[in-house]
Design a protein around this motif. Sequence first.
Motif, short mmCIF file in Angstrom:
data_model
loop_
_atom_site.label_atom_id
_atom_site.label_comp_id
_atom_site.label_asym_id
_atom_site.label_seq_id
_atom_site.Cartn_x
_atom_site.Cartn_y
_atom_site.Cartn_z
N ASP A 42 -59.74 21.44 87.20
CA ASP A 42 -60.62 21.85 88.29
C ASP A 42 -62.07 21.40 88.10
OD1 ASP A 42 -58.51 23.10 89.56
OD2 ASP A 42 -58.88 25.04 88.61
N GLY A 43 -62.27 20.44 87.24
CA GLY A 43 -63.63 19.97 86.97
C GLY A 43 -63.94 20.07 85.49
N ASP A 44 -65.11 19.58 85.12
CA ASP A 44 -65.44 19.44 83.71
C ASP A 44 -66.57 20.38 83.28
OD1 ASP A 44 -63.57 17.43 83.75
OD2 ASP A 44 -65.06 15.81 83.96
N VAL A 45 -66.61 20.60 81.96
CA VAL A 45 -67.68 21.37 81.34
C VAL A 45 -68.42 20.45 80.37
CG1 VAL A 45 -68.24 23.32 79.82
CG2 VAL A 45 -66.44 23.56 81.56
N LEU A 46 -69.73 20.41 80.49
CA LEU A 46 -70.55 19.61 79.59
C LEU A 46 -71.25 20.54 78.60
CD1 LEU A 46 -71.85 16.73 79.00
CD2 LEU A 46 -73.79 17.57 80.37
N VAL A 47 -71.10 20.27 77.32
CA VAL A 47 -71.82 21.03 76.30
C VAL A 47 -72.95 20.15 75.78
CG1 VAL A 47 -71.69 22.19 74.06
CG2 VAL A 47 -69.77 22.34 75.67
N ASN A 48 -74.15 20.48 76.16
CA ASN A 48 -75.39 19.80 75.83
C ASN A 48 -75.53 18.47 76.57
OD1 ASN A 48 -76.37 21.80 74.15
ND2 ASN A 48 -75.29 20.98 72.37
N ALA A 49 -76.73 18.26 77.10
CA ALA A 49 -77.02 17.04 77.85
C ALA A 49 -77.53 15.93 76.95
CB ALA A 49 -78.05 17.33 78.95
N GLY A 50 -78.03 16.28 75.75
CA GLY A 50 -78.67 15.29 74.89
C GLY A 50 -80.08 15.01 75.36
N PHE A 152 -65.65 32.60 80.55
CA PHE A 152 -65.22 32.10 81.86
C PHE A 152 -64.00 31.22 81.66
CE2 PHE A 152 -68.18 28.89 80.27
CZ PHE A 152 -67.61 27.68 80.65
N GLU A 153 -63.32 30.96 82.75
CA GLU A 153 -62.15 30.09 82.73
C GLU A 153 -62.32 29.03 83.81
OE1 GLU A 153 -57.42 30.49 83.71
OE2 GLU A 153 -58.28 31.97 82.32
N LEU A 154 -61.93 27.82 83.48
CA LEU A 154 -62.00 26.75 84.46
C LEU A 154 -60.77 25.86 84.28
CD1 LEU A 154 -63.75 25.38 86.69
CD2 LEU A 154 -64.66 23.89 84.88
N GLY A 155 -60.02 25.70 85.35
CA GLY A 155 -58.85 24.83 85.32
C GLY A 155 -57.85 25.18 84.24
N GLY A 156 -57.71 26.47 83.95
CA GLY A 156 -56.75 26.91 82.95
C GLY A 156 -57.27 26.87 81.52
N ARG A 157 -58.51 26.44 81.33
CA ARG A 157 -59.10 26.38 79.99
C ARG A 157 -60.07 27.55 79.83
NH1 ARG A 157 -60.51 20.56 77.47
NH2 ARG A 157 -59.73 21.08 75.40
N ARG A 158 -59.90 28.30 78.73
CA ARG A 158 -60.74 29.48 78.49
C ARG A 158 -61.92 29.11 77.61
NH1 ARG A 158 -58.26 34.35 76.06
NH2 ARG A 158 -57.02 32.93 74.75
N THR A 169 -82.83 27.78 67.08
CA THR A 169 -83.71 28.54 67.97
C THR A 169 -83.06 29.89 68.23
OG1 THR A 169 -82.72 27.78 70.06
CG2 THR A 169 -84.46 26.41 69.10
N ARG A 170 -83.87 30.84 68.67
CA ARG A 170 -83.34 32.18 68.96
C ARG A 170 -82.29 32.14 70.05
NH1 ARG A 170 -83.47 36.55 66.19
NH2 ARG A 170 -83.61 37.80 68.07
N SER A 171 -82.36 31.15 70.92
CA SER A 171 -81.41 31.07 72.05
C SER A 171 -80.14 30.31 71.69
CB SER A 171 -82.09 30.40 73.24
OG SER A 171 -82.55 29.10 72.89
N ALA A 172 -79.91 30.06 70.40
CA ALA A 172 -78.73 29.31 69.99
C ALA A 172 -77.45 30.05 70.38
CB ALA A 172 -78.75 29.07 68.49
N LEU A 173 -76.44 29.26 70.74
CA LEU A 173 -75.12 29.83 71.05
C LEU A 173 -74.05 28.87 70.57
CD1 LEU A 173 -73.67 28.22 73.68
CD2 LEU A 173 -75.54 29.33 74.90
N LEU A 174 -72.84 29.39 70.45
CA LEU A 174 -71.70 28.53 70.15
C LEU A 174 -70.67 28.67 71.27
CD1 LEU A 174 -68.99 30.28 69.03
CD2 LEU A 174 -70.49 30.56 67.06
N VAL A 175 -69.92 27.62 71.47
CA VAL A 175 -68.85 27.60 72.47
C VAL A 175 -67.53 27.70 71.73
CG1 VAL A 175 -67.78 26.32 74.36
CG2 VAL A 175 -70.26 26.13 73.96
N TRP A 176 -66.74 28.71 72.08
CA TRP A 176 -65.46 28.96 71.41
C TRP A 176 -64.33 28.75 72.40
CZ3 TRP A 176 -62.72 28.86 67.34
CH2 TRP A 176 -61.59 29.66 67.15
N LEU A 177 -63.39 27.89 71.99
CA LEU A 177 -62.18 27.67 72.79
C LEU A 177 -61.04 28.41 72.09
CD1 LEU A 177 -62.60 23.82 73.36
CD2 LEU A 177 -63.48 25.71 74.77
#
Length: 392
Positions: A42-50, A152-158, A169-177
Amino acid sequence: MSSSRVASLIKSGQGQSAAIERAPGIHESRGVGNSYLLTTRDGDVLVNAGTLADARRGKELFSKVSSAPVRVIVLTQSHANQYGGLEVYKTADNVVIAQRTYVEDRRYSEALSAHYRRGSRRIFGGITGPTSEIVPTREVMPDLLFDSVHTFELGGRRFELHSVPGGETRSALLVWLPDERIALVGNLFGPLFGNQPNLNTIRGDKPRSALEFVASVEKLRALGPAMVLTGHEVITDEVDRSIARIADSVRWLHDRTVEGMNAGVPLRELMQLRVPEALALTEEYGKVAWNVRAIWHEYTGWFDPDRGTTELFGATPASVTPALLELIGVEKLLERARRFVADEQPLHALQLLDLAPPDDAVAREVRRAALELLLARTDNLFERRWILSELG
């Protein structure tokens, strides 16, 4: 391995002709900070733009693996190698997600932009390219901010996003699949995995809390990843053991520093601490001595009582330099500095040379020899780039 490994990783996107598939539906564009395109039906997810230049190249690479629109953009922290190229990917139909502190981080970064950029250019200027290729031409702010966890879920991917404020930075996060057991952690560990973190960089940045870093690393470990994609590397071997070693090493250093502070051990003596071999990390980016100092300043501030009363005032050693030179003479000072260099004691030489007239040709010659000795001894990126800038 020398500090050139950091430079090689940063430059590794140059000449990249195809996105790298790190796992099914996870494609990597390399750069000053790697970007990842995660595809779904259902579309793509981008992690960081660079950076801005990274994004222009990355968008072209990603277009070869997916023609679907980017529905979500996730920023793992608030440095330009994550947000710099947002304008390349941002549309009216996608959502940019960041941790809630991102807005504050960007505000203070812009308020101090001249200061921060001056420090970054001195260390990274010869590696990352000109500022115009890194920072955006216009600010793109997040559409959605969260505190601790966002799913969130997109196209069956959690997807799960977890705040890790011990990151760069204080706003750091990680993406977990969770289904794939893959974590995308940005620069939680810095650019090198298995290295001492840089709790307070000499380029200039807000210091990180040692225990908050440990807690963030432990949060990642508790998820049980089988693969970790950092801002520059892919970790698949002994993942749990490696993560545990990093956390345990920084915790050990924190605890010994606090013990030393309570025992009245001077800061510069504490900076000589050596981590046990079983917990030793490389020091190509961060260093044990610097982290001891960062921990000291985290808890007790800028005042070092062992520097004495003059530490309380604006006067500097340079204020008495003319008097010292009058007493000992420039020639004797330079002669002794030269002997220090001959005895391979470059720091002693540099301390004396700080008193010498800056336009003295002999002083410049001896200083260069001392700096070259120091350069030959270090594999740390920051030390090398600083010394190289001093050498001109």
